[in-house]
Design a protein around this motif. Structure first.
Motif, PDB file in Angstrom:
ATOM      1  N   VAL A 187      48.155  79.566  -6.816  1.00 29.33           N
ATOM      2  CA  VAL A 187      47.262  79.415  -5.667  1.00 29.33           C
ATOM      3  C   VAL A 187      47.396  77.975  -5.170  1.00 29.33           C
ATOM      4  CG1 VAL A 187      44.898  79.562  -4.834  1.00 29.33           C
ATOM      5  CG2 VAL A 187      45.658  81.117  -6.624  1.00 29.33           C
ATOM      6  N   ILE A 188      47.836  77.802  -3.933  1.00 32.20           N
ATOM      7  CA  ILE A 188      48.073  76.473  -3.377  1.00 32.20           C
ATOM      8  C   ILE A 188      46.854  76.004  -2.587  1.00 32.20           C
ATOM      9  CG2 ILE A 188      49.539  75.120  -1.815  1.00 32.20           C
ATOM     10  CD1 ILE A 188      51.809  77.083  -2.466  1.00 32.20           C
ATOM     11  N   PHE A 189      46.402  74.780  -2.843  1.00 33.86           N
ATOM     12  CA  PHE A 189      45.277  74.210  -2.120  1.00 33.86           C
ATOM     13  C   PHE A 189      45.646  74.023  -0.643  1.00 33.86           C
ATOM     14  CE2 PHE A 189      44.084  73.558  -6.388  1.00 33.86           C
ATOM     15  CZ  PHE A 189      42.761  73.139  -6.470  1.00 33.86           C
ATOM     16  N   PRO A 190      44.689  74.155   0.280  1.00 31.09           N
ATOM     17  CA  PRO A 190      45.007  74.154   1.708  1.00 31.09           C
ATOM     18  C   PRO A 190      45.150  72.773   2.347  1.00 31.09           C
ATOM     19  CG  PRO A 190      42.678  74.604   1.407  1.00 31.09           C
ATOM     20  CD  PRO A 190      43.282  74.542   0.032  1.00 31.09           C
ATOM     21  N   GLN A 191      45.078  71.725   1.559  1.00 34.38           N
ATOM     22  CA  GLN A 191      45.291  70.381   2.102  1.00 34.38           C
ATOM     23  C   GLN A 191      45.692  69.453   0.968  1.00 34.38           C
ATOM     24  OE1 GLN A 191      41.080  69.921   3.382  1.00 34.38           O
ATOM     25  NE2 GLN A 191      41.081  68.014   2.210  1.00 34.38           N
ATOM     26  N   LYS A 192      46.291  68.309   1.338  1.00 33.32           N
ATOM     27  CA  LYS A 192      46.634  67.315   0.337  1.00 33.32           C
ATOM     28  C   LYS A 192      45.363  66.664  -0.207  1.00 33.32           C
ATOM     29  CE  LYS A 192      51.266  65.849   1.776  1.00 33.32           C
ATOM     30  NZ  LYS A 192      52.067  64.693   2.258  1.00 33.32           N
ATOM     31  N   ILE A 193      45.448  66.238  -1.464  1.00 33.50           N
ATOM     32  CA  ILE A 193      44.368  65.485  -2.094  1.00 33.50           C
ATOM     33  C   ILE A 193      44.965  64.163  -2.548  1.00 33.50           C
ATOM     34  CG2 ILE A 193      42.627  65.455  -3.925  1.00 33.50           C
ATOM     35  CD1 ILE A 193      42.832  68.526  -3.989  1.00 33.50           C
ATOM     36  N   ASN A 194      44.516  63.080  -1.938  1.00 29.14           N
ATOM     37  CA  ASN A 194      45.064  61.755  -2.242  1.00 29.14           C
ATOM     38  C   ASN A 194      46.587  61.730  -2.148  1.00 29.14           C
ATOM     39  OD1 ASN A 194      42.459  60.657  -2.771  1.00 29.14           O
ATOM     40  ND2 ASN A 194      42.499  61.548  -4.825  1.00 29.14           N
ATOM     41  N   GLY A 195      47.100  62.367  -1.072  1.00 29.03           N
ATOM     42  CA  GLY A 195      48.521  62.303  -0.778  1.00 29.03           C
ATOM     43  C   GLY A 195      49.396  63.300  -1.499  1.00 29.03           C
ATOM     44  N   LYS A 196      48.807  64.209  -2.283  1.00 27.99           N
ATOM     45  CA  LYS A 196      49.602  65.171  -3.046  1.00 27.99           C
ATOM     46  C   LYS A 196      49.106  66.593  -2.799  1.00 27.99           C
ATOM     47  CE  LYS A 196      50.374  61.870  -6.821  1.00 27.99           C
ATOM     48  NZ  LYS A 196      50.123  61.588  -8.255  1.00 27.99           N
ATOM     49  N   TYR A 197      50.036  67.545  -2.842  1.00 27.17           N
ATOM     50  CA  TYR A 197      49.674  68.954  -2.834  1.00 27.17           C
ATOM     51  C   TYR A 197      49.346  69.373  -4.272  1.00 27.17           C
ATOM     52  CZ  TYR A 197      51.867  69.124   1.790  1.00 27.17           C
ATOM     53  OH  TYR A 197      52.201  68.896   3.105  1.00 27.17           O
ATOM     54  N   TYR A 198      48.413  70.322  -4.388  1.00 22.84           N
ATOM     55  CA  TYR A 198      48.055  70.834  -5.708  1.00 22.84           C
ATOM     56  C   TYR A 198      48.110  72.359  -5.713  1.00 22.84           C
ATOM     57  CZ  TYR A 198      46.563  66.258  -7.358  1.00 22.84           C
ATOM     58  OH  TYR A 198      46.552  64.941  -7.762  1.00 22.84           O
ATOM     59  N   ALA A 199      48.352  72.899  -6.889  1.00 20.67           N
ATOM     60  CA  ALA A 199      48.370  74.352  -7.055  1.00 20.67           C
ATOM     61  C   ALA A 199      47.845  74.717  -8.439  1.00 20.67           C
ATOM     62  CB  ALA A 199      49.783  74.904  -6.879  1.00 20.67           C
ATOM     63  N   LEU A 200      47.124  75.821  -8.499  1.00 24.00           N
ATOM     64  CA  LEU A 200      46.749  76.424  -9.770  1.00 24.00           C
ATOM     65  C   LEU A 200      47.850  77.378 -10.195  1.00 24.00           C
ATOM     66  CD1 LEU A 200      43.043  77.317  -8.865  1.00 24.00           C
ATOM     67  CD2 LEU A 200      43.852  75.299 -10.121  1.00 24.00           C
ATOM     68  N   HIS A 201      48.086  77.473 -11.483  1.00 28.59           N
ATOM     69  CA  HIS A 201      49.059  78.462 -11.965  1.00 28.59           C
ATOM     70  C   HIS A 201      48.686  78.896 -13.369  1.00 28.59           C
ATOM     71  CE1 HIS A 201      51.750  75.762 -14.523  1.00 28.59           C
ATOM     72  NE2 HIS A 201      51.053  74.863 -13.853  1.00 28.59           N
ATOM     73  N   ARG A 202      49.299  80.010 -13.796  1.00 31.11           N
ATOM     74  CA  ARG A 202      49.005  80.593 -15.092  1.00 31.11           C
ATOM     75  C   ARG A 202      50.315  80.819 -15.838  1.00 31.11           C
ATOM     76  NH1 ARG A 202      46.889  85.582 -16.514  1.00 31.11           N
ATOM     77  NH2 ARG A 202      48.937  86.456 -16.130  1.00 31.11           N
ATOM     78  N   PRO A 203      50.720  79.854 -16.696  1.00 33.31           N
ATOM     79  CA  PRO A 203      51.956  80.026 -17.460  1.00 33.31           C
ATOM     80  C   PRO A 203      51.864  81.212 -18.406  1.00 33.31           C
ATOM     81  CG  PRO A 203      51.161  77.756 -17.559  1.00 33.31           C
ATOM     82  CD  PRO A 203      50.052  78.592 -16.994  1.00 33.31           C
ATOM     83  N   SER A 204      53.019  81.701 -18.822  1.00 30.53           N
ATOM     84  CA  SER A 204      53.028  82.804 -19.777  1.00 30.53           C
ATOM     85  C   SER A 204      52.448  82.342 -21.100  1.00 30.53           C
ATOM     86  CB  SER A 204      54.456  83.310 -19.995  1.00 30.53           C
ATOM     87  OG  SER A 204      55.252  82.281 -20.565  1.00 30.53           O
ATOM     88  N   SER A 205      51.836  83.272 -21.794  1.00 29.21           N
ATOM     89  CA  SER A 205      51.253  82.931 -23.085  1.00 29.21           C
ATOM     90  C   SER A 205      52.347  82.824 -24.139  1.00 29.21           C
ATOM     91  CB  SER A 205      50.236  83.996 -23.493  1.00 29.21           C
ATOM     92  OG  SER A 205      50.861  85.253 -23.600  1.00 29.21           O
ATOM     93  N   SER A 206      52.061  82.078 -25.168  1.00 30.35           N
ATOM     94  CA  SER A 206      52.978  81.959 -26.294  1.00 30.35           C
ATOM     95  C   SER A 206      52.259  82.440 -27.541  1.00 30.35           C
ATOM     96  CB  SER A 206      53.408  80.495 -26.470  1.00 30.35           C
ATOM     97  OG  SER A 206      52.301  79.719 -26.897  1.00 30.35           O
ATOM     98  N   SER A 207      52.878  82.268 -28.671  1.00 31.97           N
ATOM     99  CA  SER A 207      52.237  82.689 -29.918  1.00 31.97           C
ATOM    100  C   SER A 207      51.067  81.788 -30.283  1.00 31.97           C
ATOM    101  CB  SER A 207      53.263  82.685 -31.053  1.00 31.97           C
ATOM    102  OG  SER A 207      53.858  81.402 -31.179  1.00 31.97           O
TER     103      SER A 207
END
Length: 349
Positions: A187-207
Motif C-alpha cells: 500500500v503506497i502512501f499518497p504523498q511524500k513524507i519529508n521528501g520520501k515515498y513510503y509503502a506498507l508491505h507484508r513479507p512472506s513468513s519464515s520459520s
C-alpha cells in the motif's frame, strides 16, 4: 461501532461479469482498487476465471503461455499420489502449487457508487513471466495527476508486486517489479513524507515469524529500501495469524489512518485500523483491538472462500469512510462508517 452495509449487497457478483476467455467461467469478482476519477467512482476489479470443467476426474490449472502469447491449461489426473486437490483455490503438486483460476483486472464505473457498468475487456491481463498465473489485489494511489496501480503478480517464480501507472485509465503503463517475492499487500502512501515515498508491505513468513506489516521507503516509487518492522500479529485477538495493509492510508490531523486486514487461526478475515504518526509513519499511535467489519452476513460467510471480508480500497468523503470490499472471495460489497467511530474505537499502543 455502527457500520452500514449497503442494502443491495453484493453490488457486483460473478453473474454480472461476462467471461473474457472462451470456455471459461467467472467464479469471483472481488478485492478491487478504488478511485474517484472525475464524476465517477472506478473499481479496478479482480476478476477470477477458470476453465469450464467437463471431467470430474481431472483438475485444471490455467496459465498464460508467454512464449506463444496465449492461454494454456495444465490437466492433472486426480488420484495420483503426491497431488492434493482438497483446496478449491489451488492444486498442490510435488513441483509446487498451481492455481485453479486465473485473475486479471477489469474496470467498473459508477456515478452513484453502488450501480456499476463493467468494461468488456481487461484493463490489465497477464503478459509476462511474472504474471503467468494471474494478476491480483491491486491498490490505486493518486500522486498529483498520476494514478499508480500496484498489484500482486503470480507465477512459478513466486508472488511479486508490480507497479503500473496511468493518467486517464484508458492507457496503463507497466513500470515493472518493485518488491521481491514473496511480499504482498503493498500500500503506497499518497504523498511524500519529508521528501520520501513510503509503502506498507507484508513479507512472506519464515520459520521464525508470522506474516506481519513492514514499512519501506523510496526516492522514486521504483526502488524500495530501509525496510522496518511496523507491527505484528496479536495472540488471542482477531488478527492473531496474519495481517496486511488493505487501503491507501488516509491523512488526518491525528496522523495516517490505515485500514488493514487480519485473520485468526481459523482463516476468518476481518478489517480493523491503525493510526500512524504523520511525520514518522513507522511509529504506531493506536490500533484496533476489535475489528470494525467482520464476516456476519451470508454473502460474507459463504462463497468460494468463506468467512472473509477483504478490502483493497476505500474513499474518505464527508467524514465517512466508504469501503469497497470483497466478500468470501466471491463478490464485491459496499459499506460506510463514520471516521469518528473508527478513531474512537482505537486504543493507544
Amino acid at each position: 461501532m455502527k457500520v452500514s452495509r449497503y442494502i443491495g449487497n453484493p453490488i457486483i457478483e460473478p453473474k454480472d461479469i461476462r467471461p473474457y476467455l472462451k470456455d471459461y467461467e467467472v467464479i469471483g469478482v472481488f478485492n478491487a482498487g478504488v478511485m474517484r476519477y472525475g464524476d465517477e467512482i472506478l473499481l479496478l476489479l479482480r476478476v477470477a476465471e477458470r476453465p469450464v470443467h467437463r471431467d470430474p476426474n481431472v483438475g485444471l490449472s490455467p496459465y498464460y503461455d508467454v512464449a506463444n502469447g496465449r492461454m494454456g491449461i495444465n490437466q492433472l489426473e486426480k488420484g495420483v499420489p503426491g497431488y492434493d486437490f482438497s483446496d478449491a483455490r489451488g492444486i498442490a503438486t510435488p513441483e509446487g502449487s498451481l492455481l485453479t483460476s486465473l485473475s486479471y483486472l477489469r474496470i467498473a464505473r459508477s456515478k452513484d457508487g453502488v450501480h456499476f457498468e463493467i468494461d468488456d475487456r481487461p484493463a490489465l491481463f497477464p503478459e509476462n513471466q511474472y504474471e503467468i498465473y494471474g494478476i491480483e489485489d491491486c491498490r490505486i494511489t493518486q500522486i498529483n495527476d498520476t494514478y499508480f496501480i500496484n498489484y500482486s503478480a503470480v507465477s512459478n517464480l513466486g508472488i511479486t508486486t508490480c507497479l503500473a501507472s496511468t493518467k486517464d485509465f484508458a492507457y496503463i503503463q507497466r513500470e515493472g517489479v518493485i518488491f521481491q517475492p514473496d511480499s504482498k499487500n503493498i500500500v503506497i502512501f499518497p504523498q511524500k513524507i519529508n521528501g520520501k515515498y513510503y509503502a506498507l508491505h507484508r513479507p512472506s513468513s519464515s520459520s521464525f515469524g508470522k506474516p506481519s506489516m513492514w514499512l519501506a521507503e523510496s526516492p522514486d516509487l521504483l526502488c524500495w529500501g530501509n525496510h522496518r518492522f511496523l507491527m505484528g500479529c496479536r495472540p488471542g485477538l482477531w488478527d492473531e495469524a496474519r495481517i496486511g495493509g488493505s487501503c491507501v492510508p488516509i491523512k488526518l490531523e491525528q496522523g495516517w489512518l490505515e485500514i488493514y486486514h487480519g485473520a485468526d487461526r481459523n482463516n476468518r478475515y476481518c478489517l480493523g485500523a491503525v493510526l500512524l504518526d504523520s511525520e514518522q509513519p513507522w511509529r504506531v499511535i493506536a490500533r484496533s483491538t476489535q475489528p470494525f467489519l467482520e464476516p456476519e452476513t451470508d454473502y460474507e460467510k459463504e462463497g468460494f472462500f468463506g468467512n472473509v471480508v477483504f478490502s483493497c480500497g476505500a474513499l474518505y468523503e464527508d467524514g465517512k469512510v466508504k469501503i469497497y470490499y470483497g466478500a468470501a472471495d466471491t463478490s464485491m460489497c459496499y459499506a460506510e462508517v463514520e471516521m469518528s467511530e473508527i478513531l474512537e474505537q482505537l486504543e493507544q499502543v
